[in-house]
Design a protein around this motif. Structure first.
Motif, PDB file in Angstrom:
ATOM      1  N   GLU A 129       1.515   7.528   2.822  1.00  0.00           N
ATOM      2  CA  GLU A 129       0.565   7.217   3.886  1.00  0.00           C
ATOM      3  C   GLU A 129      -0.886   7.481   3.501  1.00  0.00           C
ATOM      4  O   GLU A 129      -1.767   7.496   4.365  1.00  0.00           O
ATOM      5  N   ALA A 130      -1.183   7.660   2.229  1.00  0.00           N
ATOM      6  CA  ALA A 130      -2.543   7.974   1.774  1.00  0.00           C
ATOM      7  C   ALA A 130      -3.298   6.693   1.412  1.00  0.00           C
ATOM      8  O   ALA A 130      -3.682   6.461   0.273  1.00  0.00           O
ATOM      9  N   PHE A 131      -3.523   5.841   2.409  1.00  0.00           N
ATOM     10  CA  PHE A 131      -4.227   4.590   2.154  1.00  0.00           C
ATOM     11  C   PHE A 131      -4.919   4.113   3.419  1.00  0.00           C
ATOM     12  O   PHE A 131      -4.621   4.547   4.521  1.00  0.00           O
ATOM     13  N   THR A 132      -5.848   3.185   3.218  1.00  0.00           N
ATOM     14  CA  THR A 132      -6.500   2.477   4.309  1.00  0.00           C
ATOM     15  C   THR A 132      -6.419   0.995   3.995  1.00  0.00           C
ATOM     16  O   THR A 132      -6.562   0.585   2.850  1.00  0.00           O
TER      17      THR A 132
ATOM     18  N   VAL B 178      -6.126  -8.787   2.167  1.00  0.00           N
ATOM     19  CA  VAL B 178      -6.361  -7.431   2.650  1.00  0.00           C
ATOM     20  C   VAL B 178      -6.913  -6.624   1.487  1.00  0.00           C
ATOM     21  O   VAL B 178      -6.675  -6.937   0.327  1.00  0.00           O
ATOM     22  N   HIS B 179      -7.666  -5.606   1.814  1.00  0.00           N
ATOM     23  CA  HIS B 179      -8.144  -4.651   0.817  1.00  0.00           C
ATOM     24  C   HIS B 179      -7.356  -3.370   1.022  1.00  0.00           C
ATOM     25  O   HIS B 179      -7.286  -2.850   2.137  1.00  0.00           O
ATOM     26  N   ILE B 180      -6.763  -2.881  -0.047  1.00  0.00           N
ATOM     27  CA  ILE B 180      -6.015  -1.628  -0.005  1.00  0.00           C
ATOM     28  C   ILE B 180      -6.859  -0.580  -0.716  1.00  0.00           C
ATOM     29  O   ILE B 180      -7.223  -0.761  -1.878  1.00  0.00           O
ATOM     30  N   VAL B 181      -7.181   0.479  -0.009  1.00  0.00           N
ATOM     31  CA  VAL B 181      -7.964   1.561  -0.593  1.00  0.00           C
ATOM     32  C   VAL B 181      -7.112   2.820  -0.540  1.00  0.00           C
ATOM     33  O   VAL B 181      -6.714   3.265   0.541  1.00  0.00           O
ATOM     34  N   LEU B 182      -6.800   3.370  -1.712  1.00  0.00           N
ATOM     35  CA  LEU B 182      -6.006   4.594  -1.770  1.00  0.00           C
ATOM     36  C   LEU B 182      -6.919   5.782  -1.512  1.00  0.00           C
ATOM     37  O   LEU B 182      -7.989   5.896  -2.110  1.00  0.00           O
ATOM     38  N   LEU B 183      -6.492   6.646  -0.622  1.00  0.00           N
ATOM     39  CA  LEU B 183      -7.302   7.795  -0.222  1.00  0.00           C
ATOM     40  C   LEU B 183      -6.450   9.052  -0.248  1.00  0.00           C
ATOM     41  O   LEU B 183      -5.308   9.041   0.198  1.00  0.00           O
ATOM     42  N   GLY B 184      -7.008  10.115  -0.747  1.00  0.00           N
ATOM     43  CA  GLY B 184      -6.266  11.369  -0.789  1.00  0.00           C
ATOM     44  C   GLY B 184      -6.387  12.184   0.487  1.00  0.00           C
ATOM     45  O   GLY B 184      -5.513  12.971   0.808  1.00  0.00           O
ATOM     46  N   ASN B 185      -7.483  11.989   1.216  1.00  0.00           N
ATOM     47  CA  ASN B 185      -7.680  12.762   2.443  1.00  0.00           C
ATOM     48  C   ASN B 185      -8.685  12.055   3.353  1.00  0.00           C
ATOM     49  O   ASN B 185      -9.271  11.051   2.982  1.00  0.00           O
ATOM     50  N   ARG B 186      -8.883  12.609   4.534  1.00  0.00           N
ATOM     51  CA  ARG B 186      -9.752  11.940   5.508  1.00  0.00           C
ATOM     52  C   ARG B 186     -11.221  11.975   5.122  1.00  0.00           C
ATOM     53  O   ARG B 186     -12.002  11.133   5.560  1.00  0.00           O
ATOM     54  N   TRP B 187     -11.630  12.925   4.273  1.00  0.00           N
ATOM     55  CA  TRP B 187     -13.030  12.962   3.843  1.00  0.00           C
ATOM     56  C   TRP B 187     -13.334  11.801   2.915  1.00  0.00           C
ATOM     57  O   TRP B 187     -14.441  11.260   2.937  1.00  0.00           O
TER      58      TRP B 187
ATOM     59  N   ALA C 269       0.831  -1.207   0.000  1.00  0.00           N
ATOM     60  CA  ALA C 269       0.000   0.000   0.000  1.00  0.00           C
ATOM     61  C   ALA C 269       0.866   1.258   0.000  1.00  0.00           C
ATOM     62  O   ALA C 269       0.580   2.219  -0.721  1.00  0.00           O
ATOM     63  N   GLN C 270       1.928   1.263   0.791  1.00  0.00           N
ATOM     64  CA  GLN C 270       2.821   2.416   0.826  1.00  0.00           C
ATOM     65  C   GLN C 270       3.465   2.653  -0.535  1.00  0.00           C
ATOM     66  O   GLN C 270       3.564   3.793  -0.989  1.00  0.00           O
ATOM     67  N   ASN C 271       3.882   1.581  -1.183  1.00  0.00           N
ATOM     68  CA  ASN C 271       4.518   1.714  -2.498  1.00  0.00           C
ATOM     69  C   ASN C 271       3.553   2.264  -3.547  1.00  0.00           C
ATOM     70  O   ASN C 271       3.897   3.180  -4.292  1.00  0.00           O
ATOM     71  N   ILE C 272       2.347   1.706  -3.603  1.00  0.00           N
ATOM     72  CA  ILE C 272       1.428   2.193  -4.646  1.00  0.00           C
ATOM     73  C   ILE C 272       0.856   3.573  -4.310  1.00  0.00           C
ATOM     74  O   ILE C 272       0.586   4.364  -5.215  1.00  0.00           O
ATOM     75  N   ALA C 273       0.697   3.885  -3.023  1.00  0.00           N
ATOM     76  CA  ALA C 273       0.234   5.226  -2.653  1.00  0.00           C
ATOM     77  C   ALA C 273       1.281   6.269  -3.044  1.00  0.00           C
ATOM     78  O   ALA C 273       0.934   7.340  -3.551  1.00  0.00           O
ATOM     79  N   GLU C 274       2.544   5.962  -2.815  1.00  0.00           N
ATOM     80  CA  GLU C 274       3.623   6.875  -3.211  1.00  0.00           C
ATOM     81  C   GLU C 274       3.645   7.055  -4.723  1.00  0.00           C
ATOM     82  O   GLU C 274       3.737   8.170  -5.229  1.00  0.00           O
ATOM     83  N   GLU C 275       3.544   5.943  -5.441  1.00  0.00           N
ATOM     84  CA  GLU C 275       3.604   5.982  -6.905  1.00  0.00           C
ATOM     85  C   GLU C 275       2.423   6.739  -7.518  1.00  0.00           C
ATOM     86  O   GLU C 275       2.600   7.547  -8.421  1.00  0.00           O
ATOM     87  N   LEU C 276       1.227   6.495  -7.007  1.00  0.00           N
ATOM     88  CA  LEU C 276       0.030   7.066  -7.633  1.00  0.00           C
ATOM     89  C   LEU C 276      -0.420   8.395  -7.041  1.00  0.00           C
ATOM     90  O   LEU C 276      -0.994   9.221  -7.754  1.00  0.00           O
ATOM     91  N   LEU C 277      -0.171   8.599  -5.738  1.00  0.00           N
ATOM     92  CA  LEU C 277      -0.658   9.810  -5.085  1.00  0.00           C
ATOM     93  C   LEU C 277       0.449  10.724  -4.585  1.00  0.00           C
ATOM     94  O   LEU C 277       0.185  11.837  -4.155  1.00  0.00           O
TER      95      LEU C 277
END
Length: 78
Positions: free
Chosen positions: A21-24, A40-49, A9-17
């Motif tokens: 740390e932008a994941f759940t 596990v389910h990895i959901v990329l998120l840009g913010n807390r909303w 999740a950290q790798n793909i969040a860094e690559e895409l966003l």
């Protein structure tokens, strides 16, 4: 399993966003999961909303299933 999921999740969040740390991560223990096998389910998120929106959608889906408004057709663990 969780360590592998977090690392990926950290790798793909860094690559895409551009933010490691932008994941759940969603993980269900054996007694709470619908299917056999660890995952596990990895959901990329840009913010807390967006995270709040994710939880609202999941709660709505589960409520609809509990009330019989949505069919839960996932295989069951026996």
């Amino acid at each position: 399993m969780l360590n592998l999921g977090i690392s990926h999740a950290q790798n793909i969040a860094e690559e895409l966003l551009g933010d490691r740390e932008a994941f759940t991560i969603l993980y269900s223990g054996y007694s709470a999961r619908r299917e056999k096998g660890w995952h596990v389910h990895i959901v990329l998120l840009g913010n807390r909303w967006r995270k709040a929106w994710l939880y609202a959608v999941l709660a709505g889906k589960n409520l609809a299933q509990a009330l019989g408004l949505k069919r839960d057709d996932a295989p069951r663990i026996v």
